[in-house]
Every structure is written in C-alpha cells, then in structure tokens.
Design a protein around this motif. Sequence first.
Motif, PDB file in Angstrom:
ATOM      1  N   ARG A 119       6.970  13.402 -11.408  1.00 43.42           N
ATOM      2  CA  ARG A 119       6.358  13.366 -12.738  1.00 43.42           C
ATOM      3  C   ARG A 119       6.006  11.924 -13.046  1.00 43.42           C
ATOM      4  N   GLU A 120       5.042  11.732 -13.921  1.00 47.42           N
ATOM      5  CA  GLU A 120       4.540  10.392 -14.200  1.00 47.42           C
ATOM      6  C   GLU A 120       5.380   9.678 -15.261  1.00 47.42           C
ATOM      7  N   PRO A 121       5.697   8.402 -15.027  1.00 47.25           N
ATOM      8  CA  PRO A 121       6.404   7.621 -16.044  1.00 47.25           C
ATOM      9  C   PRO A 121       5.434   7.243 -17.168  1.00 47.25           C
ATOM     10  N   GLU A 122       5.966   6.690 -18.244  1.00 49.61           N
ATOM     11  CA  GLU A 122       5.116   6.192 -19.322  1.00 49.61           C
ATOM     12  C   GLU A 122       4.260   5.030 -18.830  1.00 49.61           C
ATOM     13  N   ARG A 123       4.830   4.249 -17.923  1.00 50.99           N
ATOM     14  CA  ARG A 123       4.146   3.060 -17.408  1.00 50.99           C
ATOM     15  C   ARG A 123       4.695   2.768 -16.022  1.00 50.99           C
ATOM     16  N   ARG A 124       3.849   2.212 -15.176  1.00 56.87           N
ATOM     17  CA  ARG A 124       4.263   1.840 -13.817  1.00 56.87           C
ATOM     18  C   ARG A 124       3.494   0.597 -13.411  1.00 56.87           C
ATOM     19  N   GLU A 125       4.210  -0.405 -12.908  1.00 55.44           N
ATOM     20  CA  GLU A 125       3.564  -1.633 -12.437  1.00 55.44           C
ATOM     21  C   GLU A 125       4.120  -1.998 -11.073  1.00 55.44           C
ATOM     22  N   THR A 126       3.263  -2.566 -10.243  1.00 56.98           N
ATOM     23  CA  THR A 126       3.635  -2.962  -8.894  1.00 56.98           C
ATOM     24  C   THR A 126       3.352  -4.450  -8.732  1.00 56.98           C
ATOM     25  N   PHE A 127       4.295  -5.167  -8.141  1.00 59.28           N
ATOM     26  CA  PHE A 127       4.191  -6.612  -7.954  1.00 59.28           C
ATOM     27  C   PHE A 127       4.492  -6.962  -6.507  1.00 59.28           C
ATOM     28  N   ARG A 128       4.034  -8.142  -6.089  1.00 57.96           N
ATOM     29  CA  ARG A 128       4.404  -8.658  -4.780  1.00 57.96           C
ATOM     30  C   ARG A 128       4.867 -10.098  -4.942  1.00 57.96           C
ATOM     31  N   ALA A 129       5.639 -10.570  -3.963  1.00 54.59           N
ATOM     32  CA  ALA A 129       6.200 -11.913  -4.007  1.00 54.59           C
ATOM     33  C   ALA A 129       6.247 -12.475  -2.589  1.00 54.59           C
ATOM     34  N   PRO A 130       6.513 -13.774  -2.473  1.00 56.87           N
ATOM     35  CA  PRO A 130       6.661 -14.355  -1.136  1.00 56.87           C
ATOM     36  C   PRO A 130       7.707 -13.597  -0.320  1.00 56.87           C
ATOM     37  N   GLN A 131       7.676 -13.814   0.963  1.00 58.13           N
ATOM     38  CA  GLN A 131       8.571 -13.173   1.936  1.00 58.13           C
ATOM     39  C   GLN A 131       8.317 -11.673   2.012  1.00 58.13           C
ATOM     40  N   ALA A 188       0.839  -1.211   0.000  1.00 54.48           N
ATOM     41  CA  ALA A 188       0.000   0.000   0.000  1.00 54.48           C
ATOM     42  C   ALA A 188       0.868   1.253   0.000  1.00 54.48           C
ATOM     43  N   TRP A 189       1.954   1.239   0.758  1.00 49.54           N
ATOM     44  CA  TRP A 189       2.876   2.381   0.802  1.00 49.54           C
ATOM     45  C   TRP A 189       3.429   2.662  -0.595  1.00 49.54           C
ATOM     46  N   ALA A 190       3.906   1.618  -1.281  1.00 52.01           N
ATOM     47  CA  ALA A 190       4.488   1.789  -2.617  1.00 52.01           C
ATOM     48  C   ALA A 190       3.453   2.293  -3.623  1.00 52.01           C
ATOM     49  N   LYS A 191       2.244   1.761  -3.561  1.00 55.83           N
ATOM     50  CA  LYS A 191       1.193   2.196  -4.495  1.00 55.83           C
ATOM     51  C   LYS A 191       0.780   3.647  -4.252  1.00 55.83           C
ATOM     52  N   ALA A 192       0.883   4.107  -3.017  1.00 55.55           N
ATOM     53  CA  ALA A 192       0.447   5.466  -2.676  1.00 55.55           C
ATOM     54  C   ALA A 192       1.491   6.536  -3.002  1.00 55.55           C
ATOM     55  N   ARG A 193       2.728   6.139  -3.252  1.00 52.94           N
ATOM     56  CA  ARG A 193       3.779   7.118  -3.538  1.00 52.94           C
ATOM     57  C   ARG A 193       3.551   7.757  -4.893  1.00 52.94           C
ATOM     58  N   VAL A 194       3.555   9.066  -4.911  1.00 50.65           N
ATOM     59  CA  VAL A 194       3.395   9.837  -6.142  1.00 50.65           C
ATOM     60  C   VAL A 194       4.769  10.379  -6.524  1.00 50.65           C
ATOM     61  N   LEU A 195       5.170  10.144  -7.761  1.00 52.60           N
ATOM     62  CA  LEU A 195       6.447  10.657  -8.253  1.00 52.60           C
ATOM     63  C   LEU A 195       6.264  12.088  -8.716  1.00 52.60           C
ATOM     64  N   ALA A 219      13.652   8.201 -21.952  1.00 56.37           N
ATOM     65  CA  ALA A 219      14.782   9.007 -21.485  1.00 56.37           C
ATOM     66  C   ALA A 219      16.087   8.316 -21.850  1.00 56.37           C
ATOM     67  N   GLU A 220      17.165   9.067 -21.756  1.00 51.02           N
ATOM     68  CA  GLU A 220      18.494   8.486 -21.921  1.00 51.02           C
ATOM     69  C   GLU A 220      18.821   7.661 -20.681  1.00 51.02           C
ATOM     70  N   TYR A 221      19.718   6.703 -20.829  1.00 47.10           N
ATOM     71  CA  TYR A 221      20.049   5.787 -19.742  1.00 47.10           C
ATOM     72  C   TYR A 221      20.480   6.510 -18.468  1.00 47.10           C
ATOM     73  N   ASP A 222      21.276   7.549 -18.602  1.00 39.42           N
ATOM     74  CA  ASP A 222      21.806   8.233 -17.422  1.00 39.42           C
ATOM     75  C   ASP A 222      21.001   9.466 -17.012  1.00 39.42           C
ATOM     76  N   ALA A 223      19.780   9.601 -17.552  1.00 40.70           N
ATOM     77  CA  ALA A 223      18.932  10.750 -17.217  1.00 40.70           C
ATOM     78  C   ALA A 223      18.567  10.742 -15.735  1.00 40.70           C
ATOM     79  N   LYS A 224      18.408  11.927 -15.173  1.00 40.46           N
ATOM     80  CA  LYS A 224      17.941  12.047 -13.788  1.00 40.46           C
ATOM     81  C   LYS A 224      16.429  11.814 -13.803  1.00 40.46           C
ATOM     82  N   LEU A 225      15.985  10.750 -13.140  1.00 36.28           N
ATOM     83  CA  LEU A 225      14.572  10.367 -13.141  1.00 36.28           C
ATOM     84  C   LEU A 225      14.073  10.235 -11.705  1.00 36.28           C
ATOM     85  N   PRO A 226      12.794  10.549 -11.486  1.00 34.05           N
ATOM     86  CA  PRO A 226      12.249  10.393 -10.130  1.00 34.05           C
ATOM     87  C   PRO A 226      12.163   8.916  -9.744  1.00 34.05           C
ATOM     88  N   GLU A 227      12.492   8.633  -8.512  1.00 35.37           N
ATOM     89  CA  GLU A 227      12.428   7.263  -8.012  1.00 35.37           C
ATOM     90  C   GLU A 227      11.674   7.225  -6.694  1.00 35.37           C
TER      91      GLU A 227
END
Length: 82
Positions: A30-42, A21-28, A53-61
């Motif tokens: 600026r919006e990426p072209e696409r965003r997906e959220t996954f969960r796994a065991p543990q 829920a924390w990860a889904k609620a975080r607003v960057l 963007a270029e590989y070394d571009a400064k992007l929101p995380e």
Amino acid sequence: MTVALMWEARAVEGRGEELLAWAKARVLEREPERRETFRAPQDRVLVITWWDAEYDAKLPELPEPGDELVTRTVHRWRFEAA
C-alpha cells in the motif's frame, strides 16, 4: 500520528546506481503518505516513508536486496513525529 520508516542500504562497490534503481522500483503493498529516496557517498541509498499510523502499527517495508547487491544487512529505523 505520523510514523516515518527509514531504510538504508550500502551497495557493493560500484553498484550504487543499481541499488538506487532497485529501491525506486520496489512497490509497497500500500502507498505511504509520502516517500523519498536519497543517495550518499559510498554507494548508500536511503528511503524514508511517512504513514498516518500508530507507532507500533504493522506497515509495509522495503525488503532486503539480494546479497549480490549490498555489502551488509539493511539498517531500519522507525520514528514518530514529535
């Protein structure tokens, strides 16, 4: 060029839903072209964002969650489309 940022965290035992829920609620700043959220065991959560963007571009995380929510530092990777 397409760049994908991957963010992966492991929740404190039993707090996986809260971390998800924390990860889904975080607003960057600026919006990426696409965003997906996954969960796994543990109680692990993975977020992938895709950017035109270029590989070394400064992007929101996604930031680090609080220490009370995760068992370790967030793992981050950056990839470019091949």
